[in-house]
Scaffold this active site. Structure first.
Site, PDB file in Angstrom:
ATOM      1  CB  SER A   9      -0.987  -0.024   1.198  1.00  0.00           C
ATOM      2  OG  SER A   9      -1.362   1.388   1.411  1.00  0.00           O
TER       3      SER A   9
ATOM      4  CE1 TYR B 100      -4.192  -2.050   5.366  1.00  0.00           C
ATOM      5  CE2 TYR B 100      -3.299   0.322   5.079  1.00  0.00           C
ATOM      6  CZ  TYR B 100      -3.475  -0.864   4.575  1.00  0.00           C
ATOM      7  OH  TYR B 100      -3.873  -1.596   3.143  1.00  0.00           O
TER       8      TYR B 100
END
Length: 237
Positions: free
Chosen positions: A140, A153
Site C-alpha cells: 500500500s 495498518y
C-alpha cells in the site's frame, strides 16, 4: 517478457476485490492459478468461468498456519510446480497510537505480515527451482508514508516493504524476483467507507490486476522492486 504458458501462480485472498481481479486477469492471460481464501466454495463460485485444467480453489487463512502448507501441497499436487506467489490477503482496522485493543494490533500483524512471511518461506524452495520465481506483495502507499491515524495498518504495510526487499535479497541469485505493488485507494469493499476520494477516482481493480500481471511477467533482467500506483497526487512521493 516471460510467457505465462505453463507457469503456476498462487493468489491469496482471491475470492473478492483485488485478489479476485488478479486471479481473473492471470487466468485470462494463460497462467495456471491456485486461488486461496478462507471459503474455497466462494472462490469456485466467483471464478466459475475459470478453465478447470488451469484452476484450483484452496482454503487459506493467513492467521491459520496449518492452511499455509496444505494450500502449497494441493497446488503442487495439482500442477507439479510453482512459479509465482501473490500475497494479497490483508485487512485493516482503526487501531491508533492513542486508542485500540492489543488484540486488534495482533490480528493485523498475523494477517498482513506473518501470513505473507510464512507463505514466502515455504514457497521459496519451489520458486528457486523455477529459475524465474516471482513474489508479488500487495502492500500500500501506507507502506511508503503515513497520512492517517490507523497506525497499526501503516506499520504492517511498512513491514511488508521490508519483507519484499528481504525476499529480493535471498532469492536474487536463484532467479527469484520480488515486487511490492503499492496502491492508493482501490475501488473494493475495503474502501466502501472512504469519502476523501470518490469511487470514480479510485483505482479500478482490473487495472491494478494488469499492473500485477506485468510484475509477474517482467524478465529477471528487468525486475521492479516497488510499483507505486496513484489515483491522486501524492506530494510526498
Amino acid at each position: 517478457m516471460l510467457s505465462p504458458k505453463g507457469r503456476v501462480v498462487m493468489v491469496s485472498g482471491a475470492n473478492r476485490g483485488i485478489g479476485l481481479a488478479i486471479a481473473r486477469k492471470l487466468l485470462e492471460k494463460g497462467y495456471s492459478v491456485s486461488a486461496g481464501a478462507r471459503d474455497p466454495q466462494s472462490l469456485r463460485e466467483a471464478l466459475a468461468e475459470a478453465p478447470q485444467n488451469r484452476f484450483v480453489a484452496c482454503r487459506y487463512d493467513a492467521a491459520d498456519r496449518s492452511t499455509h502448507q496444505s494450500w502449497l501441497d494441493k497446488t503442487l499436487a495439482r500442477f507439479g510446480r510453482l512459479d509465482g506467489l501473490v500475497n494479497n490477503a490483508g485487512t485493516s482496522n482503526t487501531f491508533s497510537i492513542e486508542e485500540g485493543a492489543e488484540a486488534d494490533l495482533d490480528a493485523l500483524w498475523a494477517i498482513n505480515v506473518k501470513g505473507p512471511l510464512f507463505m514466502t518461506r515455504i514457497c521459496m524452495p519451489h520458486l528457486k527451482a523455477s529459475g524465474s520465481g516471482r513474489v508479488i506483495n500487495v502492500a500500500s502507499l501506507s507502506g511508503k508514508r503515513v497520512r492517517n491515524e490507523n497506525i497499526a495498518y501503516n506499520m504492517t504495510k511498512h513491514a511488508v516493504m521490508a519483507l519484499t526487499h528481504g525476499t529480493r535479497r535471498i532469492g536474487w541469485d536463484h532467479g527469484v524476483r520480488a515486487t511490492a505493488v503499492c496502491p492508493s485507494f482501490v475501488a473494493t469493499d475495503l474502501t466502501d467507507g472512504v469519502t476523501k476520494v470518490s469511487r470514480e477516482e479510485m483505482i479500478d481493480p482490473a487495472d491494478f490486476a494488469e499492473i500485477t500481471a506485468l510484475a509477474l511477467a517482467l524478465p529477471n533482467t528487468a525486475a521492479m522492486a516497488e510499483m507505486l500506483v496513484n489515483c491522486r497526487l501524492e506530494d510526498t512521493l
